[in-house]
Write a protein that holds these residues in place. Structure first.
Motif, PDB file in Angstrom:
ATOM      1  N   PHE A  51       9.756  55.468  76.000  1.00 45.08           N
ATOM      2  CA  PHE A  51      11.035  56.110  76.278  1.00 45.08           C
ATOM      3  C   PHE A  51      11.877  56.105  75.007  1.00 45.08           C
ATOM      4  CE2 PHE A  51       9.865  54.536  80.482  1.00 45.08           C
ATOM      5  CZ  PHE A  51      10.031  55.687  81.228  1.00 45.08           C
ATOM      6  N   THR A  52      12.376  57.204  74.666  1.00 38.68           N
ATOM      7  CA  THR A  52      13.268  57.324  73.519  1.00 38.68           C
ATOM      8  C   THR A  52      14.680  57.506  74.064  1.00 38.68           C
ATOM      9  OG1 THR A  52      11.528  58.450  72.312  1.00 38.68           O
ATOM     10  CG2 THR A  52      13.751  58.586  71.406  1.00 38.68           C
ATOM     11  N   PRO A  53      15.552  56.545  73.774  1.00 36.56           N
ATOM     12  CA  PRO A  53      16.906  56.692  74.304  1.00 36.56           C
ATOM     13  C   PRO A  53      17.615  57.870  73.632  1.00 36.56           C
ATOM     14  CG  PRO A  53      16.777  54.788  72.879  1.00 36.56           C
ATOM     15  CD  PRO A  53      15.394  55.340  73.005  1.00 36.56           C
ATOM     16  N   GLN A  54      18.277  58.621  74.406  1.00 33.64           N
ATOM     17  CA  GLN A  54      19.020  59.760  73.883  1.00 33.64           C
ATOM     18  C   GLN A  54      20.514  59.441  73.985  1.00 33.64           C
ATOM     19  OE1 GLN A  54      17.878  63.279  75.891  1.00 33.64           O
ATOM     20  NE2 GLN A  54      15.792  63.270  75.084  1.00 33.64           N
ATOM     21  N   VAL A  55      21.114  59.376  72.822  1.00 33.68           N
ATOM     22  CA  VAL A  55      22.538  59.077  72.754  1.00 33.68           C
ATOM     23  C   VAL A  55      23.249  60.364  72.364  1.00 33.68           C
ATOM     24  CG1 VAL A  55      24.319  57.672  71.647  1.00 33.68           C
ATOM     25  CG2 VAL A  55      22.027  56.738  72.041  1.00 33.68           C
ATOM     26  N   SER A  56      24.191  60.704  73.140  1.00 31.21           N
ATOM     27  CA  SER A  56      24.932  61.918  72.812  1.00 31.21           C
ATOM     28  C   SER A  56      26.397  61.544  72.586  1.00 31.21           C
ATOM     29  CB  SER A  56      24.809  62.943  73.933  1.00 31.21           C
ATOM     30  OG  SER A  56      25.412  62.448  75.102  1.00 31.21           O
ATOM     31  N   TYR A  57      26.887  61.926  71.453  1.00 27.13           N
ATOM     32  CA  TYR A  57      28.285  61.692  71.099  1.00 27.13           C
ATOM     33  C   TYR A  57      29.018  63.017  71.172  1.00 27.13           C
ATOM     34  CZ  TYR A  57      26.676  57.238  69.231  1.00 27.13           C
ATOM     35  OH  TYR A  57      26.131  55.990  69.086  1.00 27.13           O
ATOM     36  N   SER A  58      30.101  62.990  71.822  1.00 30.54           N
ATOM     37  CA  SER A  58      30.901  64.206  71.857  1.00 30.54           C
ATOM     38  C   SER A  58      32.111  64.007  70.942  1.00 30.54           C
ATOM     39  CB  SER A  58      31.360  64.517  73.280  1.00 30.54           C
ATOM     40  OG  SER A  58      32.189  63.478  73.757  1.00 30.54           O
ATOM     41  N   ALA A  59      32.280  64.905  70.057  1.00 32.91           N
ATOM     42  CA  ALA A  59      33.393  64.824  69.119  1.00 32.91           C
ATOM     43  C   ALA A  59      34.660  65.241  69.849  1.00 32.91           C
ATOM     44  CB  ALA A  59      33.140  65.713  67.921  1.00 32.91           C
ATOM     45  N   ARG A  60      35.620  64.312  69.908  1.00 35.22           N
ATOM     46  CA  ARG A  60      36.872  64.609  70.584  1.00 35.22           C
ATOM     47  C   ARG A  60      37.947  64.788  69.531  1.00 35.22           C
ATOM     48  NH1 ARG A  60      38.156  60.632  75.283  1.00 35.22           N
ATOM     49  NH2 ARG A  60      38.487  62.432  76.598  1.00 35.22           N
ATOM     50  N   GLN A  61      38.660  65.795  69.640  1.00 35.08           N
ATOM     51  CA  GLN A  61      39.770  66.021  68.732  1.00 35.08           C
ATOM     52  C   GLN A  61      41.053  65.662  69.447  1.00 35.08           C
ATOM     53  OE1 GLN A  61      39.681  70.059  67.443  1.00 35.08           O
ATOM     54  NE2 GLN A  61      38.920  69.461  65.432  1.00 35.08           N
ATOM     55  N   VAL A  62      41.899  64.965  68.714  1.00 34.83           N
ATOM     56  CA  VAL A  62      43.194  64.620  69.255  1.00 34.83           C
ATOM     57  C   VAL A  62      44.188  65.626  68.691  1.00 34.83           C
ATOM     58  CG1 VAL A  62      44.999  62.858  69.371  1.00 34.83           C
ATOM     59  CG2 VAL A  62      42.597  62.198  69.393  1.00 34.83           C
ATOM     60  N   ARG A  63      44.851  66.308  69.551  1.00 40.47           N
ATOM     61  CA  ARG A  63      45.824  67.294  69.114  1.00 40.47           C
ATOM     62  C   ARG A  63      47.195  66.822  69.560  1.00 40.47           C
ATOM     63  NH1 ARG A  63      44.340  73.275  69.429  1.00 40.47           N
ATOM     64  NH2 ARG A  63      43.684  73.166  67.297  1.00 40.47           N
ATOM     65  N   LEU A  64      48.115  66.778  68.608  1.00 43.29           N
ATOM     66  CA  LEU A  64      49.470  66.368  68.929  1.00 43.29           C
ATOM     67  C   LEU A  64      50.323  67.595  69.198  1.00 43.29           C
ATOM     68  CD1 LEU A  64      50.205  63.534  66.360  1.00 43.29           C
ATOM     69  CD2 LEU A  64      49.754  63.311  68.787  1.00 43.29           C
ATOM     70  N   THR A  65      51.097  67.487  70.213  1.00 39.80           N
ATOM     71  CA  THR A  65      52.044  68.554  70.491  1.00 39.80           C
ATOM     72  C   THR A  65      53.247  68.393  69.580  1.00 39.80           C
ATOM     73  OG1 THR A  65      53.160  67.238  72.171  1.00 39.80           O
ATOM     74  CG2 THR A  65      51.325  68.613  72.911  1.00 39.80           C
ATOM     75  N   ARG A  66      54.152  69.311  69.668  1.00 36.56           N
ATOM     76  CA  ARG A  66      55.358  69.233  68.849  1.00 36.56           C
ATOM     77  C   ARG A  66      56.121  67.953  69.158  1.00 36.56           C
ATOM     78  NH1 ARG A  66      59.584  74.060  69.111  1.00 36.56           N
ATOM     79  NH2 ARG A  66      59.245  74.511  66.936  1.00 36.56           N
ATOM     80  N   ARG A  67      56.225  67.608  70.409  1.00 39.75           N
ATOM     81  CA  ARG A  67      56.925  66.378  70.813  1.00 39.75           C
ATOM     82  C   ARG A  67      56.175  65.142  70.325  1.00 39.75           C
ATOM     83  NH1 ARG A  67      58.049  65.554  77.052  1.00 39.75           N
ATOM     84  NH2 ARG A  67      57.681  63.340  77.071  1.00 39.75           N
ATOM     85  N   GLY A  68      54.864  65.158  70.365  1.00 39.84           N
ATOM     86  CA  GLY A  68      54.065  64.037  69.876  1.00 39.84           C
ATOM     87  C   GLY A  68      54.243  63.822  68.380  1.00 39.84           C
TER      88      GLY A  68
END
Length: 113
Positions: free
Chosen positions: A6-23
């Protein structure tokens, strides 16, 4: 026999953090507040006074037959000031003298600046 691997499959999802004007405004405000707090903390160690600083003095012992005028004349020669009378007054003030009379063996503080 057969072998299964068995070959473990690791999947990473790239998450982008977006700041709003208030943030962005909140992050900027926090940075300004942090800079202000650090400035106050560093400035807490400095102290200002009304005094100009430590006066530079020399301690002199009055010799027999020496007058306050003689001592002041010697001090003005060292400091380069020309007014001996003003130096006499400074010496009186610095040593809390009530009169211009000095005694042999008495120690006096003489300004050197």
């Amino acid at each position: 026999m057969s072998t299964i691997t068995f070959t473990p499959q690791v999947s990473y999802s790239a998450r982008q953090v977006r700041l709003t004007r208030r943030g962005r405004l909140v992050v900027f405000g926090f940075g300004v507040l942090l800079a202000f707090a650090l400035g106050v903390w560093f400035a807490a160690g400095s102290v200002a006074t009304q005094d100009a600083g430590v006066k530079q003095v020399e301690v002199v012992t009055v010799a027999p037959g020496e007058t306050l005028w003689d001592i002041a004349a010697d001090a003005t020669a060292v400091t380069g000031e020309g007014d001996v009378g003003a130096m006499v007054e400074r010496i009186q003030e610095m040593n809390s003298l009530d009169s211009r009379m000095v005694l042999a063996g008495q120690t006096l503080r003489i300004p050197t600046d």
